[in-house]
Design a protein around this motif. Structure first.
Motif: not given
Length: 149
Positions: A46-63
């Motif tokens: 919460a205090g360091n939003p730059e520490t968060i990466g991109e969302p994940y998804s699997d090969a079936d397109g589930n986020g």
């Protein structure tokens, strides 16, 4: 940039100039250590939003939700090591999340904040802290702590 350069870059290890570390008191019950670690990590995120990466998804397109973009070092130490690390983090103005013994007795964010606010810095009964900052500064803060077992 050529495809070969991109492929070469992808094969290189990623090095971070920052570090995320959590220090837990060594005498916590396993459920307490896991709970404290989760709460402290939410504070770092919460205090360091730059520490968060991109969302994940699997090969079936589930986020899936995004997570930290770098590893988290989990350490342990006694009350004195926690006290020293807390003071060093404050002295270095590192963003820090704290968890105190009395938070095990509360059940919500409002009461948690009130419980911390009621105690002076030197009287905090710390069971965990988490910091994010330049790698060498975090290493100095966590001096004396061991890898969590």
């Amino acid at each position: 940039m050529s495809e070969q350069t991109v492929a070469d870059d992808a094969a290189q290890p990623i090095r971070f100039d920052t570090k995320i570390a959590v220090l837990l008191r060594e005498d916590l019950q396993p459920w307490q250590a896991l709970n404290v670690c989760a709460f402290l990590m939410s504070g770092v995120a919460a205090g360091n939003p730059e520490t968060i990466g991109e969302p994940y998804s699997d090969a079936d397109g589930n986020g899936y939700l995004s997570m930290f973009r770098q590893p988290v070092v989990v350490l342990e130490g006694n009350k004195e090591i926690l006290r020293l690390a807390h003071g060093r983090a404050l002295d270095r103005d590192l963003p820090m999340a704290i968890y105190t013994e009395n938070l095990f007795l509360t059940g919500n964010d409002r009461d948690n904040r009130a419980a911390v606010r009621a105690v002076s810095r030197d009287s905090l009964d710390l069971v965990g802290i988490a910091v994010h900052g330049k790698r060498n500064a975090v290493d100095k803060v966590m001096k004396g702590a061991a890898m969590h077992r």
